[in-house]
Design a protein around this motif. Structure first.
Motif, mmCIF file in Angstrom:
data_model
loop_
_atom_site.group_PDB
_atom_site.id
_atom_site.type_symbol
_atom_site.label_atom_id
_atom_site.label_comp_id
_atom_site.label_asym_id
_atom_site.label_seq_id
_atom_site.Cartn_x
_atom_site.Cartn_y
_atom_site.Cartn_z
ATOM 1 N N ASP A 38 -30.034 -13.093 -13.122
ATOM 2 C CA ASP A 38 -31.072 -14.069 -12.817
ATOM 3 C C ASP A 38 -31.444 -13.925 -11.352
ATOM 4 O O ASP A 38 -30.558 -13.891 -10.491
ATOM 5 C CB ASP A 38 -30.570 -15.502 -13.066
ATOM 6 C CG ASP A 38 -30.543 -15.865 -14.528
ATOM 7 O OD1 ASP A 38 -31.607 -15.771 -15.163
ATOM 8 O OD2 ASP A 38 -29.469 -16.239 -15.027
ATOM 9 N N GLY A 56 -37.308 -7.352 -7.202
ATOM 10 C CA GLY A 56 -37.463 -8.251 -6.057
ATOM 11 C C GLY A 56 -37.163 -7.501 -4.777
ATOM 12 O O GLY A 56 -37.716 -6.422 -4.534
ATOM 13 N N LYS A 80 -35.394 -13.239 -15.398
ATOM 14 C CA LYS A 80 -34.176 -13.079 -16.210
ATOM 15 C C LYS A 80 -34.155 -11.666 -16.783
ATOM 16 O O LYS A 80 -35.083 -11.250 -17.468
ATOM 17 C CB LYS A 80 -34.172 -14.099 -17.327
ATOM 18 C CG LYS A 80 -32.933 -14.069 -18.202
ATOM 19 C CD LYS A 80 -33.182 -14.895 -19.440
ATOM 20 C CE LYS A 80 -32.129 -15.924 -19.657
ATOM 21 N NZ LYS A 80 -32.401 -16.710 -20.876
ATOM 22 N N ASP A 125 -33.297 -16.014 -8.599
ATOM 23 C CA ASP A 125 -33.757 -17.388 -8.425
ATOM 24 C C ASP A 125 -35.037 -17.460 -7.585
ATOM 25 O O ASP A 125 -35.572 -16.437 -7.135
ATOM 26 C CB ASP A 125 -32.638 -18.274 -7.862
ATOM 27 C CG ASP A 125 -32.215 -17.905 -6.451
ATOM 28 O OD1 ASP A 125 -33.012 -17.284 -5.702
ATOM 29 O OD2 ASP A 125 -31.080 -18.253 -6.071
ATOM 30 N N ARG A 126 -35.512 -18.670 -7.371
ATOM 31 C CA ARG A 126 -36.769 -18.878 -6.632
ATOM 32 C C ARG A 126 -36.723 -18.332 -5.213
ATOM 33 O O ARG A 126 -37.751 -17.993 -4.643
ATOM 34 C CB ARG A 126 -37.098 -20.372 -6.578
ATOM 35 C CG ARG A 126 -37.530 -20.928 -7.884
ATOM 36 C CD ARG A 126 -38.001 -22.361 -7.729
ATOM 37 N NE ARG A 126 -38.080 -22.945 -9.056
ATOM 38 C CZ ARG A 126 -37.576 -24.128 -9.371
ATOM 39 N NH1 ARG A 126 -36.974 -24.845 -8.466
ATOM 40 N NH2 ARG A 126 -37.688 -24.568 -10.599
ATOM 41 N N ASP A 127 -35.535 -18.284 -4.647
ATOM 42 C CA ASP A 127 -35.385 -17.758 -3.286
ATOM 43 C C ASP A 127 -35.208 -16.245 -3.270
ATOM 44 O O ASP A 127 -34.993 -15.662 -2.201
ATOM 45 C CB ASP A 127 -34.185 -18.426 -2.597
ATOM 46 C CG ASP A 127 -34.372 -19.927 -2.446
ATOM 47 O OD1 ASP A 127 -35.526 -20.362 -2.210
ATOM 48 O OD2 ASP A 127 -33.374 -20.670 -2.585
ATOM 49 N N GLY A 128 -35.252 -15.615 -4.446
ATOM 50 C CA GLY A 128 -35.121 -14.165 -4.528
ATOM 51 C C GLY A 128 -33.697 -13.663 -4.570
ATOM 52 O O GLY A 128 -33.455 -12.458 -4.499
#
Length: 160
Positions: free
Chosen positions: A145, A72, A2, A147-150
């Motif tokens: 944000d 990321g 975040k 997320d978990r998948d980038g």
């Protein structure tokens, strides 16, 4: 992950404190210029890594004019925007993004929130927390944000 994205606080940091308290915890804070000498205070209250660039009202500071770094899988450029004529249009800042292989361009200066995806490039401005100029004049900021998948997701938020 975040990330809180703000700009144009102009040394009036009360709304920034409010936002940090509201959205914490955050993993990074990005300030897109015109902190006007509050950069040490901002680093202190953020309690996370902070990137700050200089704005057209940041005189006699050692802040960089712009930065490029990775978040990321995304190549990010942060700048205040006044060197790219963002008050007129987005053409020059878009051209710079394409030329430099940038995925996300973040800028300030106009005091108006802006979020656009154009040809795979995300261009955004969180507006101003101190002197908003858009209709309604509500202080604004953006939350990024990852997320978990980038994948990155952006939300423009308003105080008040």
């Amino acid at each position: 992950m975040k990330i809180l994205i703000v700009s144009d606080t102009h040394r009036h940091d009360a709304n920034l404190v409010t936002v940090i308290n509201k959205v914490s915890p955050i993993d990074r804070l990005i300030h897109l210029g015109d902190a006007e000498g509050s950069e040490d205070y901002i680093r202190q209250i953020a309690e996370c890594p902070v990137n700050i660039v200089s704005g057209n009202n940041d005189f006699f500071c050692d802040l960089p004019r712009e930065e490029e770094f990775m978040i990321g899988k995304y190549r990010v450029m942060i700048t205040h925007g006044h060197y790219y004529y963002v008050s007129l249009d987005m053409q020059e800042i878009k051209r710079q993004a394409v030329t430099r292989g940038i995925d996300i361009v973040m800028f300030g200066h106009t005091h108006k929130p802006y979020l656009e995806k154009d040809g795979g490039i995300t261009i955004l401005n969180p507006g101003s927390l101190s002197y908003p100029r858009q209709e309604g004049h509500k202080p604004s900021y953006i939350i990024m944000d990852v997320d978990r998948d980038g994948e990155a997701h952006f939300t423009v938020n308003y105080l008040g």
